[in-house]
Design an enzyme around this catalytic site. Sequence first.
Site, PDB file in Angstrom:
ATOM      1  N   VAL A  24       7.647  -3.163  -0.443  1.00  0.00           N
ATOM      2  CA  VAL A  24       7.070  -1.914   0.080  1.00  0.00           C
ATOM      3  C   VAL A  24       5.921  -2.241   1.025  1.00  0.00           C
ATOM      4  CG1 VAL A  24       5.804   0.176  -0.538  1.00  0.00           C
ATOM      5  CG2 VAL A  24       7.651  -0.614  -2.024  1.00  0.00           C
ATOM      6  N   ALA A  49       0.939  -4.399   1.440  1.00  0.00           N
ATOM      7  CA  ALA A  49       2.343  -4.416   0.999  1.00  0.00           C
ATOM      8  C   ALA A  49       2.411  -4.973  -0.414  1.00  0.00           C
ATOM      9  CB  ALA A  49       3.175  -5.290   1.931  1.00  0.00           C
ATOM     10  N   LYS A  50       3.542  -4.868  -1.028  1.00  0.00           N
ATOM     11  CA  LYS A  50       3.781  -5.510  -2.317  1.00  0.00           C
ATOM     12  C   LYS A  50       5.272  -5.618  -2.528  1.00  0.00           C
ATOM     13  CE  LYS A  50       0.970  -6.855  -5.688  1.00  0.00           C
ATOM     14  NZ  LYS A  50      -0.444  -7.176  -5.472  1.00  0.00           N
ATOM     15  N   GLY A  51       5.667  -6.599  -3.319  1.00  0.00           N
ATOM     16  CA  GLY A  51       7.071  -6.727  -3.678  1.00  0.00           C
ATOM     17  C   GLY A  51       7.197  -6.909  -5.171  1.00  0.00           C
TER      18      GLY A  51
END
Length: 423
Positions: A67, A112-114
Site C-alpha cells: 500500500v 507505504a507498507k507491505g
Amino acid sequence: MTTLAAPTHLRENPFRIAQDQLDRVAEAFAIDQNLVNVLRQCKKAVVVSIPVVMDDGLIRTFDGYRVTHNIARGPSKGGIRYHPDVTLDEVKSLAMWMTWKCALMNIPFGGAKGGVVCDPKRLSQAELQKMTRRYTSEIINEIGPEKDIPAPDVGTDPAVMAWIFDTYSMNKGHSVLGVVTGKPLNVGGSLGRLEATSRGALYCIREALRKQSRPMADTAFAIQGFGNVGSFLAKFLAEEGARVVAVSDSRGGVYDANGLDVSAVLAHKQETGSLEGLRGVDSVTNEELLLVDCDVLAPCALEQVITSDNADRIKAKIICEGANGPTTPAADDILEDRGVLVLPDILANAGGVVVSYFEWVQGLQEYFWKENEVNARLNDIMTRAFNETWHTYEQRGTSMRLSAYGIAVQRVAEATMTRGLYP
Ligand code: GLU
C-alpha cells in the site's frame, strides 16, 4: 458450518484509528478539510496472491499487500510485515503512519507498507525465500528506487531484504541497490541500520529525560517485545547504566525489580530462542509487563497493547513507542489525563527509516559511510525532530502525539498544496 474468526491482536480497526487520529490533528491544527479528505485515503493498494510450493510438495497460497499512502514529499517508503494477523486495513494504517513519520523526520519520502499473511516462524528458509521472491515479482511494478522502497518490519529481516533486492535486480538485469533498505552489509546495507530503530529510541529517551532533569542511571525501564527493536533497546539502555527491570517476547517475559542482567538475557535468548528458563528472575505475562513498576515503558512489539482496559493502571511516567500504533486513542486520552508523557511512534521509532534513508542515499551514490557518521547524523535528525515536537507541545499545550502528528501532517499538506492536485 460457521467459521470462527482467528484471534488477532487487532481489537479495533487500525485504519479507522489512523483516520480518526488524522481528523483530530486536522481539527487541532486547522488543516483544510479538502486536503484532509485526500490524506484520509491511501493513494494505491495492491492485493496479490502468492502461490508457493511448500517443502512437502503441496501448494499453499498466501495473501500479500503493498500500500502506498502518499508520495507528495518523495517516493514512498516503508517496511514489509510477515505476520498471521496482517490485514489490508492494518497495512493501510501502517502506510499512513509512515507518511507522517518521514515528514516529521523531514526526510524526502512519502509513506507505504507491505504485508504477507503468514507465520514466518513456521516456514522453512526455503519456503520463506520462495514466498518472498514470488511476492516481490507480484509487486515488481510498484516498487523501485525512485518509486517505492521497502524495508524490514515485524517478521522480516536483512535476509528477506536480500531476496527482494536480488529478485528485483535479476528482473532488471543489473543490481539495483536503492530498491530496498535494511539489506545485509555485504550486499549494500548500511552500517548502523540493524540497530537504528533502537538507537533512535534511545536518543529520544535521552532528550525526554534531559527535559525532566532525570539521570538515566536512576531510571527503570520495562520493554515489551524482544525482536530487533526491543532487544537492541535493552542492550543500549543497559550500556547507558539504566535499570532494565522487565523484558518480554511473544511468549512472555522476565522481571527483576533490581534490574535484569541484560547481557545474560540476550545470551539466553540467543541460545534457546526464548526468554523462558532464565534463572534468578520472575516470570511475567505480556499483559503484566505493561503494568510493572517502572519509570519508562517501551512497547516494542505490536499495535493496540495499551488500551482503555489497562491505561489507568500503567505505572510508567513515560511511554516510548518502539512499535507502531501500540496505544489506542482511548488509552491516549487516559494517559494524557494522568500526565504520562507519550513519545509517539512516528517520533520514537523513526530511527529505522532515517537510517534507511541513509542506506538509500549511500546505495544511489555507491559511497558508504562510517558507522559513527551514520549514528551522528541519526542523532542530529532525531534530536531536531524531538525538539520541534517538544516546542509545539510546550507552545500549544497539545500532547506529544498531537504535536508530532501536527507538524508532520502540516508538512505533507504544504507539499500537496505546493505541487497542486493533478490534473
Ligand atoms: N518498518 C520500519 C518502520 O515502521 C522501517 C521502515 C523503513 O525503514 O523504511 O518505520
